[in-house]
Design a protein around this motif. Structure first.
Motif, PDB file in Angstrom:
ATOM      1  N   ARG A 195     -18.471 -79.741  34.360  1.00 12.94           N
ATOM      2  CA  ARG A 195     -16.960 -80.167  34.630  1.00 12.94           C
ATOM      3  C   ARG A 195     -16.214 -78.792  34.939  1.00 12.94           C
ATOM      4  NH1 ARG A 195     -16.985 -83.230  29.998  1.00 12.94           N
ATOM      5  NH2 ARG A 195     -16.436 -81.594  28.606  1.00 12.94           N
ATOM      6  N   ASP A 196     -16.545 -77.372  34.590  1.00 16.09           N
ATOM      7  CA  ASP A 196     -15.957 -76.267  34.977  1.00 16.09           C
ATOM      8  C   ASP A 196     -16.297 -75.930  36.498  1.00 16.09           C
ATOM      9  OD1 ASP A 196     -14.943 -75.937  32.577  1.00 16.09           O
ATOM     10  OD2 ASP A 196     -16.662 -74.315  31.815  1.00 16.09           O
ATOM     11  N   ARG A 197     -17.553 -76.421  36.875  1.00 16.36           N
ATOM     12  CA  ARG A 197     -18.267 -76.290  38.124  1.00 16.36           C
ATOM     13  C   ARG A 197     -17.228 -76.762  39.294  1.00 16.36           C
ATOM     14  NH1 ARG A 197     -23.048 -77.645  37.268  1.00 16.36           N
ATOM     15  NH2 ARG A 197     -23.454 -75.768  36.437  1.00 16.36           N
ATOM     16  N   VAL A 198     -17.223 -78.395  38.679  1.00 14.15           N
ATOM     17  CA  VAL A 198     -16.437 -79.110  39.581  1.00 14.15           C
ATOM     18  C   VAL A 198     -14.871 -78.765  39.903  1.00 14.15           C
ATOM     19  CG1 VAL A 198     -15.344 -81.642  39.713  1.00 14.15           C
ATOM     20  CG2 VAL A 198     -17.657 -81.156  39.112  1.00 14.15           C
ATOM     21  N   ASN A 199     -14.258 -78.226  38.725  1.00 10.18           N
ATOM     22  CA  ASN A 199     -13.052 -77.559  38.712  1.00 10.18           C
ATOM     23  C   ASN A 199     -12.815 -76.388  39.724  1.00 10.18           C
ATOM     24  OD1 ASN A 199     -11.812 -79.660  37.194  1.00 10.18           O
ATOM     25  ND2 ASN A 199     -12.188 -78.809  35.067  1.00 10.18           N
ATOM     26  N   LEU A 200     -13.926 -75.501  39.408  1.00 10.45           N
ATOM     27  CA  LEU A 200     -13.901 -74.277  40.032  1.00 10.45           C
ATOM     28  C   LEU A 200     -14.207 -74.600  41.647  1.00 10.45           C
ATOM     29  CD1 LEU A 200     -14.105 -71.190  39.985  1.00 10.45           C
ATOM     30  CD2 LEU A 200     -16.583 -71.691  39.972  1.00 10.45           C
ATOM     31  N   GLU A 201     -14.778 -75.563  41.815  1.00 11.12           N
ATOM     32  CA  GLU A 201     -14.926 -75.845  43.374  1.00 11.12           C
ATOM     33  C   GLU A 201     -13.890 -76.701  44.126  1.00 11.12           C
ATOM     34  OE1 GLU A 201     -16.869 -76.371  47.095  1.00 11.12           O
ATOM     35  OE2 GLU A 201     -17.460 -75.375  45.195  1.00 11.12           O
ATOM     36  N   ASP A 260     -10.697 -75.739  42.889  1.00  8.80           N
ATOM     37  CA  ASP A 260      -9.808 -74.854  42.846  1.00  8.80           C
ATOM     38  C   ASP A 260     -10.197 -73.893  44.112  1.00  8.80           C
ATOM     39  OD1 ASP A 260      -8.501 -75.641  40.602  1.00  8.80           O
ATOM     40  OD2 ASP A 260      -9.394 -73.914  39.421  1.00  8.80           O
ATOM     41  N   ARG A 261     -11.326 -73.700  44.578  1.00 12.99           N
ATOM     42  CA  ARG A 261     -11.691 -72.668  45.666  1.00 12.99           C
ATOM     43  C   ARG A 261     -11.140 -73.672  47.014  1.00 12.99           C
ATOM     44  NH1 ARG A 261     -15.301 -72.850  49.360  1.00 12.99           N
ATOM     45  NH2 ARG A 261     -16.571 -74.715  48.682  1.00 12.99           N
ATOM     46  N   LYS A 262     -11.355 -74.902  46.907  1.00 14.22           N
ATOM     47  CA  LYS A 262     -11.015 -75.741  48.146  1.00 14.22           C
ATOM     48  C   LYS A 262      -9.583 -75.775  48.283  1.00 14.22           C
ATOM     49  CE  LYS A 262     -14.894 -78.883  48.542  1.00 14.22           C
ATOM     50  NZ  LYS A 262     -15.421 -80.356  48.409  1.00 14.22           N
ATOM     51  N   GLN A 263      -8.852 -75.758  47.024  1.00 11.58           N
ATOM     52  CA  GLN A 263      -7.504 -75.644  47.364  1.00 11.58           C
ATOM     53  C   GLN A 263      -6.864 -74.224  47.859  1.00 11.58           C
ATOM     54  OE1 GLN A 263      -4.973 -78.131  46.620  1.00 11.58           O
ATOM     55  NE2 GLN A 263      -3.481 -76.820  47.263  1.00 11.58           N
ATOM     56  N   ASN A 264      -7.525 -73.515  47.155  1.00 10.98           N
ATOM     57  CA  ASN A 264      -7.343 -71.837  47.463  1.00 10.98           C
ATOM     58  C   ASN A 264      -7.427 -71.684  49.097  1.00 10.98           C
ATOM     59  OD1 ASN A 264      -6.498 -71.120  45.121  1.00 10.98           O
ATOM     60  ND2 ASN A 264      -8.582 -70.227  44.489  1.00 10.98           N
TER      61      ASN A 264
END
Length: 180
Positions: free
Chosen positions: A112-118, A120-124
């Motif tokens: 879940r953290d990996r998906v959220n990080l991905e 967040d990265r796309k949003q950034n």
């Protein structure tokens, strides 16, 4: 030779020829079927409970009762004598199940953290792209405004023209300053 090939490819008695245009019947599985998502949720609930003070209190109460029962009660009612081998076995069994369940819950959390990080990265990346676009637009507007006559510039030009006309009317002809 053609006769031999036909004989080899012909179905043999007692053997059913598989049809390629139909799916195979489902095979019997040796292991029971389970829903991995439901099992994962269950392991997370257990891991959450094992990580609480409530679990430590309950485990302590059970162990104290176990030890007191097997020390104080008469020999006929005791089920685990002094070295408490059965208690050790139960604690080992609990630990052997708890450790993999905790690891499974941690792996699910990592996923879940990996998906959220991905995400967040796309949003950034989108935010950076939007910011760069807006920066370019503002720069283009500034360049465009640099070429547009502003109110102050027009006012100063008109004031200069009025002064020049007044001076011409009065008869004095000063040198006109170059326009910028």
């Amino acid at each position: 030779m053609a006769v031999e090939e036909r004989e080899r490819s012909a179905p043999q008695p007692g053997r059913v020829r598989a049809r390629l245009d139909q799916p195979m019947p489902p095979r019997r599985k040796l292991l029971p079927d389970y829903d991995p998502e439901a099992f994962g949720r269950f392991s997370e609930q257990i891991a959450r409970f094992l990580g609480t003070g409530r679990f430590i209190v309950w485990m302590t109460v059970i162990i104290v009762l176990w030890v007191v029962w097997n020390v104080v009660m008469p020999d006929a009612l005791r089920f685990d004598q002094y070295p408490f081998i059965f208690l050790t076995l139960m604690l080992s069994l609990q630990a052997s199940y708890a450790a993999p369940l905790i690891l499974l819950a941690q792996n699910r959390q990592d996923d879940r953290d990996r998906v959220n990080l991905e995400q967040d990265r796309k949003q950034n990346e989108r935010s950076i792209a939007d910011t760069e676009y807006l920066t370019r637009e503002i720069a283009a507007l500034r360049i465009g405004l640099g070429e547009v006559a502003t109110r102050d510039w027009i006012r100063s030009e008109l004031e200069d023209l009025v002064k020049e006309l007044e001076q011409r009317r009065d008869g004095t002809h000063p040198q006109r300053k170059p326009r910028s």
